[in-house]
Design a protein around this motif. Structure first.
Motif, PDB file in Angstrom:
ATOM      1  N   VAL A 297       0.845  -1.204   0.000  1.00 54.08           N
ATOM      2  CA  VAL A 297       0.000   0.000   0.000  1.00 54.08           C
ATOM      3  C   VAL A 297       0.878   1.251   0.000  1.00 54.08           C
ATOM      4  O   VAL A 297       2.002   1.226   0.494  1.00 54.08           O
ATOM      5  N   ALA A 298       0.364   2.335  -0.585  1.00 49.61           N
ATOM      6  CA  ALA A 298       1.069   3.623  -0.626  1.00 49.61           C
ATOM      7  C   ALA A 298       0.053   4.667  -1.090  1.00 49.61           C
ATOM      8  O   ALA A 298      -0.040   4.962  -2.277  1.00 49.61           O
ATOM      9  N   PRO A 299      -0.763   5.181  -0.167  1.00 50.81           N
ATOM     10  CA  PRO A 299      -1.880   6.063  -0.563  1.00 50.81           C
ATOM     11  C   PRO A 299      -1.422   7.277  -1.366  1.00 50.81           C
ATOM     12  O   PRO A 299      -0.374   7.858  -1.071  1.00 50.81           O
ATOM     13  N   VAL A 300      -2.255   7.662  -2.344  1.00 50.90           N
ATOM     14  CA  VAL A 300      -1.902   8.791  -3.209  1.00 50.90           C
ATOM     15  C   VAL A 300      -2.381  10.125  -2.656  1.00 50.90           C
ATOM     16  O   VAL A 300      -2.024  11.169  -3.175  1.00 50.90           O
ATOM     17  N   ASN A 301      -3.224  10.092  -1.630  1.00 51.69           N
ATOM     18  CA  ASN A 301      -3.752  11.350  -1.090  1.00 51.69           C
ATOM     19  C   ASN A 301      -4.105  11.157   0.390  1.00 51.69           C
ATOM     20  O   ASN A 301      -4.029  10.041   0.918  1.00 51.69           O
ATOM     21  N   TYR A 302      -4.476  12.270   1.043  1.00 49.19           N
ATOM     22  CA  TYR A 302      -4.689  12.192   2.497  1.00 49.19           C
ATOM     23  C   TYR A 302      -5.905  11.327   2.846  1.00 49.19           C
ATOM     24  O   TYR A 302      -5.875  10.567   3.804  1.00 49.19           O
ATOM     25  N   TYR A 303      -6.970  11.448   2.048  1.00 47.80           N
ATOM     26  CA  TYR A 303      -8.146  10.584   2.252  1.00 47.80           C
ATOM     27  C   TYR A 303      -7.708   9.113   2.253  1.00 47.80           C
ATOM     28  O   TYR A 303      -8.075   8.346   3.152  1.00 47.80           O
ATOM     29  N   GLY A 304      -6.924   8.724   1.249  1.00 48.40           N
ATOM     30  CA  GLY A 304      -6.443   7.347   1.164  1.00 48.40           C
ATOM     31  C   GLY A 304      -5.628   6.952   2.387  1.00 48.40           C
ATOM     32  O   GLY A 304      -5.737   5.831   2.893  1.00 48.40           O
TER      33      GLY A 304
END
Ligand code: NDP
Length: 301
Positions: free
Chosen positions: A127-134
């Motif tokens: 995993v490596a979220p692209v934005n703060y929500y993620g």
């Protein structure tokens, strides 16, 4: 079975109210205080102690969380609220589920991945979220998993419903007035109906109830894939076939770079659903069938 549903008026929450009703008594809450058989309660995820109190008062065997901070762009500048609702409230639900030996059903997103490549994401991928929500949704998942409660977490993408606002309805509205639409053509994903998400949760819960080893994270989306551009074109074609008068003459493909937003979006939102289909013997229909059905509902109003 007693079920506590949080976020009862969201796209998925609304469908869950219908789908969960065959399993037992459903106590449905939104953020506002309301009378229930267990007293006056609110399911406000920004009030963590109030949330804990509501769960203890209902003492459910299943907690289903359809509430979330879903304003992806706003979350970039409203970090504390997004974090409390998506991460810390999930932790409270998980702690209380563990204490009650209850199941926790929760929804997450493909935005936990970085969106690179073209291969559908598996549950085991890094995993490596692209934005703060993620990032907040990922933290919510991790807090639930770390709590040791029995859980079903469904990661999904591009959710729509006949009730509520979503991309398909926005495109339909614009197509009525504008001669041309510019729509992103380099992000790939799968439109997922809130009704499908609710129905699969019921099927999965029924089986997991007798087989706790089924607890875990599952990717859930219909079969096939598309781009926002092709999705918009499909919606417009369906509406025309249905006899809608639309002004739109051209749907132009544009790139993500041509449509900057405060929060980044992943280019690859494909989810590999093999684990879910095998674990629960469910069939996932092609995405077009759910979108067509939703459009017929929306257009026949
Ligand atoms: P919606 O935005 O339709 O619904 C979210 C619900 O959460 C709303 O009813 C909202 O209530 C409620 N909510 C927000 N803040 C609070 C709060 N502080 N306390 C109580 N309730 C609150 O979302 P969806 O139904 O589409 O999403 C369901 C799940 O699916 C979420 O976990 C989301 O992260 C996930 N998901 C959604 C995707 C999408 O494209 N929509 C894609 C991938 C995953 P109110 O109306 O009062 O604000």
């Amino acid at each position: 079975m007693r079920i506590l549903l949080l976020g009862k008026n969201g796209q998925v929450g609304w469908e869950l109210r219908r789908a969960l009703s065959v399993l037992g008594e459903v106590v449905s809450l939104d953020r506002h205080r309301a009378a229930t058989p267990y007293g006056e309660l609110a399911g406000d995820l920004s009030d963590l102690e109030g949330l804990r109190h509501a769960i203890r008062a209902v003492s459910p065997q299943v907690i289903v969380n359809a509430a979330a901070y879903t304003a992806v762009d706003k979350a970039e500048g409203d970090r504390q609220a997004a974090h409390t609702i998506n991460a810390l409230a999930s932790q409270v639900m998980a702690e209380e589920a563990k204490r009650l030996d209850a199941w926790l059903v929760h929804y997450s997103t493909d935005y936990v991945f970085d969106g690179t490549g073209t291969t559908p994401w598996k549950e085991t991928d890094a995993v490596a979220p692209v934005n703060y929500y993620g990032a907040t949704k990922l933290e919510g998942e991790q807090l639930i998993q770390g709590s040791g409660c029995k859980h079903l977490i469904f990661r999904t993408s591009w959710v729509y419903a006949a009730r509520g606002n979503n991309f398909a309805k926005t495109m339909l509205g614009l197509a009525k007035d504008r001669p041309t639409l510019n729509v992103i053509a380099d992000q790939v994903g799968v439109p997922t109906g809130a009704d499908l998400l609710a129905d699969v949760a019921v099927v999965a819960l029924q089986q997991a109830w007798h087989k706790p080893e089924l607890a875990g994270i599952y990717h859930l989306a219909p079969a096939g894939e598309t781009t926002w551009h092709d999705y918009a074109s499909y919606v417009i074609q369906c509406a025309r076939n249905h006899g809608e008068a639309l002004a739109v003459q051209a749907v132009n493909p544009i790139s993500t770079a041509e449509y900057p937003t405060p929060a980044s979006r992943p280019l690859n939102s494909r989810l590999d659903t093999t684990k879910l289909r095998h674990a629960f013997s469910v069939h996932l229909p092609a995405w077009q069938s759910g979108v067509t059905r939703m459009l017929m509902e929306a257009l026949n109003k």
